[in-house]
Every structure is written in structure tokens, then in C-alpha cells.
Design a protein around this motif. Structure first.
Motif, mmCIF file in Angstrom:
data_model
loop_
_atom_site.group_PDB
_atom_site.id
_atom_site.type_symbol
_atom_site.label_atom_id
_atom_site.label_comp_id
_atom_site.label_asym_id
_atom_site.label_seq_id
_atom_site.Cartn_x
_atom_site.Cartn_y
_atom_site.Cartn_z
ATOM 1 N N ILE A 103 -7.791 11.164 0.636
ATOM 2 C CA ILE A 103 -6.849 11.428 1.604
ATOM 3 C C ILE A 103 -5.426 10.973 1.084
ATOM 4 O O ILE A 103 -5.184 9.822 1.032
ATOM 5 N N GLN A 114 -4.688 16.437 3.635
ATOM 6 C CA GLN A 114 -5.598 15.725 4.616
ATOM 7 C C GLN A 114 -6.618 16.700 5.195
ATOM 8 O O GLN A 114 -6.292 17.573 6.013
ATOM 9 N N CYS A 146 -14.739 16.757 6.707
ATOM 10 C CA CYS A 146 -15.322 16.368 5.552
ATOM 11 C C CYS A 146 -16.806 16.641 5.637
ATOM 12 O O CYS A 146 -17.301 16.212 6.676
ATOM 13 N N THR A 203 -9.531 13.667 10.498
ATOM 14 C CA THR A 203 -10.506 14.354 9.475
ATOM 15 C C THR A 203 -11.799 14.288 10.285
ATOM 16 O O THR A 203 -12.419 13.316 10.526
#
Length: 230
Positions: free
Chosen positions: A128, A133, A137, A196
Motif C-alpha cells: 500500500i 491503495q 484486499c 482498504t
């Protein structure tokens, strides 16, 4: 500690960090064959997931997909030894594996937690950045333990001070709590539109061969070869 930030992501899905990911149930992914879901970005050294777009299948450039695995040899004996593996993609510089430190509990669950902890550290420190970004995930795992504890059980234990219904302290609670809090920080990001979201993709063991294979390879190393492999 900032709360979880629920927010709408690109594609219209509403997500909360920590939820499980089921591509067969996702409108953007369910028609894509399993063997075509993941695409390796050699520039970033990570895998990303494909989704259906208006003009056909396309890579979700806001995604990051990795696999974690663990293994344990001779459990329940004096010769027990455990190892972990993390897989970001073929030839990825972030792939890693190692024997579990001898000072730690040599258990499969502890090796799987270590794989998750190591993966999270790599994501935070090396992947990241201001240039990348990822909005999602997705952590692929065949661990029934990881599937069970994240996120609902860890959140419940945090309310109960890390104790189960019998009032007993849960093994690895502090470590699990710290990992969950790091997930929260990632999901919070710099605001409601940042961050995230971390999700778990629970698969069968044969669908997680790469990460498990790294762990097995680490376990096969000589006992004095505790250094991390990349």
C-alpha cells in the motif's frame, strides 16, 4: 481506535471490512470461471481479481488478492514443527515462508495466524502506497480456524475481555485482537472514501496449493535454517 467504516465501493456493492468473500455469490464475479478469476500484475508483484464490465471481463485495479497457508509436522509429539507461507503471485517479490519461531506454540492454528500476521505486515509496509491503495484486499485461505475467528468471534471476544463463555482466557486472543485492530485501521483509511476493506475468501485445500506449498517447503528446510525464504 476508529470504528469500521461502511461505504459504497466502485461497482455499487456495500462492504464492511472483514466479511467473507464468495465470488460465486457476487454479481461481478460469478460468471467468470475460477481459473480465470485472478490476474497477476507483474509491475506491482500482486494478484488482482477479474470482474464483469460493460465491455467484457476486466481487471479490478482496486483489488489485491493473496493466499496464506500453514502446516504442522508431528503434532502432539516432541518433534512437532510448524511453518507458514504467504503467496502474492507467481514470481512475486513478496512471496515468503519460514519455520515458526521455536519459542512459539508449534500448532497449525498458530502457523496460520503467523501467515496472516506476516502478510498484513507486507501489505502495510511494502504494497500500500500513495500510488496503490487497493479498495479491497481479499485473503485466500483454507483455514477453518481463520474462517471461524475473523471477524465475528474476535469482535465478540473483545467485548468479553478475551474470555469464552466459560470465563476462560482464549488462546492467542491478544494476537488475534491486534490483527483485527489492524484490519480496522486499514478499512478506516483517511476517511469514509479511503481505506482498504479486508475480506476472507475461504477455499478448499486444493485451491490453496501455492501458499500451503510455500509452508511445506519451509518445513523441509534444515532445522538450523530458520531464516525467511523469498
Amino acid at each position: 481506535m476508529p470504528p469500521y467504516a461502511g461505504h459504497r465501493r466502485r461497482g455499487g456493492d456495500f462492504r464492511i471490512p472483514g466479511r467473507h468473500f464468495h465470488p460465486a455469490h457476487e454479481s461481478l464475479h460469478r460468471r467468470i470461471p475460477n481459473d480465470q478469476l485472478l490476474v497477476y500484475d507483474a509491475t506491482r508483484g500482486v494478484q488482482q481479481i477479474q470482474q464483469q464490465g460493460p465491455h467484457g471481463d476486466e481487471v479490478d485495479t482496486d483489488s489485491l488478492v493473496l493466499s496464506i497457508g500453514g502446516t504442522c509436522r508431528n503434532p502432539g509429539t516432541r518433534g512437532v514443527r510448524a511453518a507458514w507461507g504467504v503467496y502474492f503471485g507467481p514470481e512475486s517479490p513478496y512471496n515468503a515462508s519460514a519455520l515458526l519461531d521455536a519459542a512459539l506454540s508449534q500448532m497449525l492454528a498458530r502457523a496460520e495466524i503467523e501467515a496472516l500476521r506476516q502478510a498484513l505486515g507486507t501489505i502495510e509496509a511494502k504494497i500500500i502506497s500513495s500510488d496503490f491503495q487497493p479498495r479491497r484486499c481479499i485473503i485466500k485461505t483454507n483455514s477453518s480456524y481463520i474462517q471461524r475467528v475473523f471477524p465475528s468471534l474476535v469482535r465478540r471476544l473483545r467485548v468479553d475481555g478475551g474470555r469464552n463463555v466459560f470465563g476462560e482466557k482464549v488462546v492467542f486472543y491478544e494476537l488475534l485482537r491486534d490483527i483485527e485492530e489492524r484490519f480496522e485501521d486499514l478499512g478506516y483509511g483517511d476517511g469514509i472514501e479511503g481505506g482498504t476493506d479486508v475480506m476472507f475468501w475461504c477455499v478448499a485445500q486444493e485451491e490453496n496449493r501455492e501458499a500451503d506449498g510455500l509452508a511445506v517447503d519451509a518445513l523441509a528446510q534444515p532445522r538450523n535454517g530458520h531464516e525467511e525464504r523469498r
